[in-house]
Design a protein around this motif. Sequence first.
Motif, PDB file in Angstrom:
ATOM      1  N   PHE A   1       0.732  -1.265  -0.033  1.00 10.00           N
ATOM      2  CA  PHE A   1      -0.058  -0.063   0.030  1.00 10.00           C
ATOM      3  C   PHE A   1       0.768   1.404   0.110  1.00 10.00           C
ATOM      4  O   PHE A   1       0.241   2.465   0.104  1.00 10.00           O
ATOM      5  CB  PHE A   1      -0.974   0.087   1.309  1.00 10.00           C
ATOM      6  CG  PHE A   1      -2.262  -0.892   1.075  1.00 10.00           C
ATOM      7  CD1 PHE A   1      -3.205  -0.692   0.384  1.00 10.00           C
ATOM      8  CD2 PHE A   1      -2.022  -2.259   1.813  1.00 10.00           C
ATOM      9  CE1 PHE A   1      -4.341  -1.553   0.084  1.00 10.00           C
ATOM     10  CE2 PHE A   1      -2.997  -3.070   1.850  1.00 10.00           C
ATOM     11  CZ  PHE A   1      -4.104  -2.837   0.892  1.00 10.00           C
ATOM     12  N   LYS A   2       2.137   1.395   0.255  1.00  9.83           N
ATOM     13  CA  LYS A   2       3.116   2.461   0.443  1.00  9.83           C
ATOM     14  C   LYS A   2       2.954   3.530  -0.744  1.00  9.83           C
ATOM     15  O   LYS A   2       3.369   4.514  -0.389  1.00  9.83           O
ATOM     16  CB  LYS A   2       4.358   2.206   0.645  1.00  9.83           C
ATOM     17  CG  LYS A   2       5.058   1.649  -0.640  1.00  9.83           C
ATOM     18  CD  LYS A   2       6.606   1.312  -0.346  1.00  9.83           C
ATOM     19  CE  LYS A   2       7.320   0.938  -1.464  1.00  9.83           C
ATOM     20  NZ  LYS A   2       8.799   0.508  -1.162  1.00  9.83           N
ATOM     21  N   ASN A   3       2.511   3.034  -1.935  1.00  8.51           N
ATOM     22  CA  ASN A   3       2.228   3.879  -3.161  1.00  8.51           C
ATOM     23  C   ASN A   3       0.959   4.345  -3.475  1.00  8.51           C
ATOM     24  O   ASN A   3       0.597   5.110  -4.316  1.00  8.51           O
ATOM     25  CB  ASN A   3       2.911   3.564  -4.439  1.00  8.51           C
ATOM     26  CG  ASN A   3       4.503   3.389  -4.072  1.00  8.51           C
ATOM     27  OD1 ASN A   3       5.168   4.299  -3.780  1.00  8.51           O
ATOM     28  ND2 ASN A   3       5.007   2.298  -4.975  1.00  8.51           N
ATOM     29  N   ASN A   4      -0.079   3.950  -2.667  1.00  5.11           N
ATOM     30  CA  ASN A   4      -1.764   4.075  -2.741  1.00  5.11           C
ATOM     31  C   ASN A   4      -1.876   5.891  -2.489  1.00  5.11           C
ATOM     32  O   ASN A   4      -1.505   6.356  -1.325  1.00  5.11           O
ATOM     33  CB  ASN A   4      -2.405   3.242  -1.771  1.00  5.11           C
ATOM     34  CG  ASN A   4      -3.996   3.481  -1.962  1.00  5.11           C
ATOM     35  OD1 ASN A   4      -4.248   4.552  -2.174  1.00  5.11           O
ATOM     36  ND2 ASN A   4      -4.339   2.392  -1.844  1.00  5.11           N
ATOM     37  N   LYS A   5      -2.173   6.485  -3.405  1.00  6.16           N
ATOM     38  CA  LYS A   5      -2.315   7.846  -3.240  1.00  6.16           C
ATOM     39  C   LYS A   5      -3.734   8.192  -2.471  1.00  6.16           C
ATOM     40  O   LYS A   5      -3.790   9.460  -1.840  1.00  6.16           O
ATOM     41  CB  LYS A   5      -2.617   8.519  -4.699  1.00  6.16           C
ATOM     42  CG  LYS A   5      -1.280   8.437  -5.451  1.00  6.16           C
ATOM     43  CD  LYS A   5      -1.340   9.406  -6.618  1.00  6.16           C
ATOM     44  CE  LYS A   5      -0.279   9.030  -7.545  1.00  6.16           C
ATOM     45  NZ  LYS A   5       1.133   9.134  -6.995  1.00  6.16           N
TER      46      LYS A   5
END
Length: 146
Positions: A66-70
Amino acid sequence: MTHKISNISFSLPSSFVVKKEPAEDSQVFSINAGNKCVGYIYYGDYKPFEEDNYMVTVEPEIFERFKNNKELKTYFSDNSDRDYRNGIYNVNYYYYDTVNNHRAQITLPKKMDKGSIGVHFDSVDVYKNKMAIIVNDLSEENKKLF
């Protein structure tokens, strides 16, 4: 200049214009300075404002997924329960105070250029309508004013 929404009166400088906006379940008003919207006033039965656009996890796999979920910011922490409970990753500080004999939740930004200034009342009349004034334009002038 004094403004009135239902039985609630409040003052803003004459340079601000309060304009009714379309809404379904409550009343929404924009607070405008010139051609710029600086915040909103909410009155009625609306969902309380919460910072719920992030999650804190102790699981490296979940963080990586999830670290790149905006839409949902994800933080990795060895103390996720404590960090979440203490609002470590919130954009704003929150505290309770009394304003004109009414309990109010006050919102202040943690950083000078990010977050919002606001006040939220859980009940402002016999019908238990809520009211909030939220300012997102964090100019120095607005910080002092609100």
